[in-house]
Design an enzyme around this catalytic site. Structure first.
Site, mmCIF file in Angstrom:
data_model
loop_
_atom_site.group_PDB
_atom_site.id
_atom_site.type_symbol
_atom_site.label_atom_id
_atom_site.label_comp_id
_atom_site.label_asym_id
_atom_site.label_seq_id
_atom_site.Cartn_x
_atom_site.Cartn_y
_atom_site.Cartn_z
ATOM 1 N N SER A 127 0.854 -1.191 0.000
ATOM 2 C CA SER A 127 0.000 0.000 0.000
ATOM 3 C C SER A 127 0.883 1.232 0.000
ATOM 4 C CB SER A 127 -0.907 0.027 1.227
ATOM 5 O OG SER A 127 -1.538 1.292 1.356
ATOM 6 N N TYR A 186 -1.698 -0.948 10.300
ATOM 7 C CA TYR A 186 -1.811 -1.107 8.847
ATOM 8 C C TYR A 186 -0.604 -0.483 8.146
ATOM 9 C CZ TYR A 186 -3.671 -0.883 4.102
ATOM 10 O OH TYR A 186 -3.834 -1.031 2.750
#
Length: 256
Positions: free
Chosen positions: A149, A163
């Site tokens: 990401s 995350y």
């Protein structure tokens, strides 16, 4: 140089975790259109089966429901896949999780769940499938693609501590695994997506116009954008991309 063969996945097998929706499904569809046999995995069996049925209109797609957040689930998926294929050409480690909470209240459960699925699972699933990947690497290289990401590259405005950290860890893990596996004809690389409409990225899904205004490219990502990147890395075209992370985000990581 044959351009058609450069990007072809004809005759190859691919396993995509988290393949029933979002980015995983975009990649699965792209692989099917490029000629691969695709196996998709997801935790929810009903959704996985439904997605495979729909994707089967394009090419051979098989549902292999599994919970890859545990080692038992990983080994169950490997066993299920082995019933269909003796080797594996392409593995896409896309299954992931996110968690957001204020710094002072961020729970251990929100750390462990996310860190395990986003960083531990790609390692141990690849480890378990390495013999099948090596067996596939005959006249072509086998490929492992981690889905990271841009939140592992630049800081987002949300409090998604585990995350962001897990995706940054996955980007570095990609480099380390690539050094180990490249001599064995298994090439490891990664994609760092930006704003694509998915369950994970509800803002891009539900507020696409607003997100587009913050994106230098002026829009959110499309299935073609993600499929194109994954096909490039999975095919002969991406053979020399070893350990690197391809940023596919319309410029968001740098605009931040």
């Amino acid at each position: 140089m044959n351009i058609e063969n450069l990007f072809s996945l004809q005759g190859r097998s691919a396993l995509v975790t988290g393949g029933s929706r979002g980015i995983g499904r975009m990649i699965a569809e792209g692989f099917l259109r490029a000629g691969a046999r695709v196996y998709i995995s997801a935790r929810k069996a009903e959704a996985c089966d439904a997605a495979a049925r729909e994707l089967s209109a394009i090419g051979p797609c098989v549902s292999l429901p599994a919970d890859v957040s545990t080692l038992d689930g990983i080994h169950a998926l490997v066993a299920a896949y082995q019933k269909h294929e003796p080797t594996l050409d392409i593995l896409v480690n896309n299954a992931g999780a996110a968690w957001g909470a204020p710094y002072a209240e961020f729970p251990e459960s929100g750390w462990d769940k996310v860190a395990d699925l986003n960083m531990k699972t790609p390692f141990f699933l690849t480890q378990a499938l390495t013999p099948m990947l090596k067996a596939a690497a005959t006249d072509h290289l086998a490929k492992v693609i981690h889905i990271a990401s841009i939140d592992g590259i630049s800081v987002n405005p949300w409090e998604t501590y585990s995350y962001a950290a897990s995706k940054a860890g996955l980007i570095h893990l990609t480099k380390r695994m690539a050094m180990t596996l490249a001599p064995q004809r298994v090439i490891v690389s990664a994609i760092a997506p930006g704003p694509f409409a998915s369950e994970m990225n509800k803002s891009a899904r539900d507020h696409a116009d607003e997100v587009a205004q913050r994106t230098p490219a002026g829009r959110i990502g499309t299935p073609e954008d993600m499929a194109g990147a994954a096909i490039y890395l999975a095919s002969r075209a991406g053979d020399y991309v070893v350990g690197s992370t391809l940023v596919v985000d319309g410029g968001v990581a740098w605009a931040r």
